[in-house]
Structures are given as C-alpha cells and as structure tokens.
Design a protein around this motif. Structure first.
Motif, mmCIF file in Angstrom:
data_model
loop_
_atom_site.group_PDB
_atom_site.id
_atom_site.type_symbol
_atom_site.label_atom_id
_atom_site.label_comp_id
_atom_site.label_asym_id
_atom_site.label_seq_id
_atom_site.Cartn_x
_atom_site.Cartn_y
_atom_site.Cartn_z
ATOM 1 N N ASP A 229 0.834 -1.201 0.000
ATOM 2 C CA ASP A 229 0.000 0.000 0.000
ATOM 3 C C ASP A 229 0.869 1.252 0.000
ATOM 4 O OD1 ASP A 229 -2.325 -1.469 -0.017
ATOM 5 O OD2 ASP A 229 -2.694 -1.279 2.143
ATOM 6 N N ASP A 230 1.917 1.235 0.796
ATOM 7 C CA ASP A 230 2.835 2.378 0.846
ATOM 8 C C ASP A 230 3.527 2.553 -0.497
ATOM 9 O OD1 ASP A 230 4.218 4.247 3.031
ATOM 10 O OD2 ASP A 230 5.776 3.559 1.651
ATOM 11 N N LEU A 231 3.965 1.443 -1.080
ATOM 12 C CA LEU A 231 4.643 1.475 -2.367
ATOM 13 C C LEU A 231 3.722 2.024 -3.459
ATOM 14 C CD1 LEU A 231 7.142 0.707 -4.054
ATOM 15 C CD2 LEU A 231 6.241 -1.624 -4.176
ATOM 16 N N ALA A 232 2.456 1.670 -3.414
ATOM 17 C CA ALA A 232 1.497 2.147 -4.410
ATOM 18 C C ALA A 232 1.292 3.654 -4.339
ATOM 19 C CB ALA A 232 0.159 1.429 -4.236
ATOM 20 N N GLY A 233 1.614 4.256 -3.204
ATOM 21 C CA GLY A 233 1.457 5.693 -3.051
ATOM 22 C C GLY A 233 2.685 6.496 -3.439
ATOM 23 N N LEU A 234 3.751 5.826 -3.852
ATOM 24 C CA LEU A 234 4.995 6.519 -4.189
ATOM 25 C C LEU A 234 4.866 7.210 -5.553
ATOM 26 C CD1 LEU A 234 7.820 6.730 -2.820
ATOM 27 C CD2 LEU A 234 8.540 4.821 -4.274
#
Length: 222
Positions: A8-13
């Motif tokens: 989820d964090d990676l998708a927000g990069l």
C-alpha cells in the motif's frame, strides 16, 4: 509493517518521470485492473519469501519498461513470470498486460542463473518504480539520489524482514546506490551490454555453481 502495508505504501509513491506499476495503468499495453494484478503478484511473492526465508536478495537499479513495469516483479519479464511463480513452489502469478508476452535481456540472464542456484532468492530494485526518460514512457533512465533516498525504507524493511545471508548488487549503479544507503553487498557486473560472461562467472563464484570445461563437461567451482 506487514506485506500488505508495504505494498500500500509502495502504491502511493510518486515522482515526475516515473511509472508506478502498482497504482498506474498503461493505456497501450495494460489489461483491465493491471495495478491490482501487479500488487497481488508482489504480495504473493513477499508472503512466500517471508514464510520460507531467503538465502539472498538480488538488487538491481530500477524497474525496466520491458520487465518489472509490466509484471510488478523486479528482474522478471513476462517470459519468466511462470519461473518466478515456481521459485517458492507454485504461486498463482498472473500477467497484467494484453498482447504478446514481452522478454527482457537482463531478465533472461538473471533467470538463467536462478535456475541453477537452487536456493530461495528475493529480487528487488534500489528504486522500485520505472523511471523513464524525456523520449517517452517506453524508455529507461537511472533514478536520481532523491528518488533513491525517498524509497530506501523498502529495502531496509526487506533486509530486516527476510534476513538474507547476502545481498547481491547487480551492476555498478546498484552497487553504488547500495553503498550510498550503507547496505553491504556482493557486487556483480550487470549482464547487459557485454557483461553476461562476467556476470555468470561472479555468480558461479558466489554460489559454487558448475561451470563447463573445454570439452563441455561440468566441473564445480570450490
């Protein structure tokens, strides 16, 4: 951080001049719901690696437009998606694109070695998105230091969570980036642009893989 939180964090990069395959769709090549498919591919591999443990993490520079941009998996093109599925047993990895499967030269060399290693290996990139040049989205460029530092926590988490015996830096750019992040790594030459022979030799040295003698028989490095 759990694998789901990691993804989820990676998708927000987000960065200018990059493609995030876990959140963005390519209008030319992607199938419906491609970002979700790539997130699921990565989740399956992450969870399997965490459950089984890994011998090594192999780290390249960044996602390429013929490989990880399409599959969501580092150093893995669509021609080797099934091989990646078998790395931890038989994972249900799925293509996220339309049309013919695309191959990448780097992925071919990497998976040639992985077939011989016989140990669990996790594949990653210093910068986990696809950075492209001014010539268009179907091009590759090296990530910059700001992009690297903003995404270093992913690599830190992977090393802490998976506890590899060794980290392998594939190419000088990856080795320099890992050094900048204070990550100790075994450096091998990148297999592209004439480096495949040296890449294979260094991997044989690290993993004590068999090498052909002059008559074509196999001898084992010790």
């Amino acid at each position: 951080m759990t694998p789901d939180a990691f993804i989820d964090d990676l998708a927000g990069l987000r960065f200018p001049g990059t493609f995030n395959p876990y959140a963005e769709s390519c209008p030319e090549f992607d199938a419906d719901d491609a970002p979700r498919i790539r997130r699921e591919n990565l989740r399956l591999v992450l969870e399997a690696a965490a459950a089984a443990g890994v011998d090594s993490i192999w780290v390249a520079r960044d996602l390429g437009y013929r490989g990880g941009r399409r599959t969501g998996l580092a150093l893995t093109d669509e021609a080797h998606l099934s091989a990646h599925a078998g790395l931890y047993g038989s994972l249900p990895l799925v293509r996220a694109t339309r049309g013919p499967a695309m191959a990448e030269r780097t992925a071919k060399a990497v998976w040639q070695v992985l077939r011989s290693v016989g140990r669990p290996v996790f594949l990653w990139n210093v910068f986990p998105l696809h950075p492209h040049g001014a010539e268009g989205p179907m091009s590759n460029r090296c990530h910059n230091r700001a992009e690297r530092l903003a995404s270093r926590h992913y690599l830190d988490w992977l090393v802490a969570e998976l506890r590899p015996r060794t980290v392998v830096a594939i190419g000088n750019d990856a080795a320099a980036a890992l050094s900048d992040l204070d990550v100790s790594a075994f450096r091998v030459r990148h297999p592209s642009y004439g480096g495949q022979g040296e890449f294979l030799a260094r991997m044989r040295e690290l993993y004590a893989l068999p090498v052909p003698d002059r008559c074509g028989a196999q001898a084992t490095l010790v």
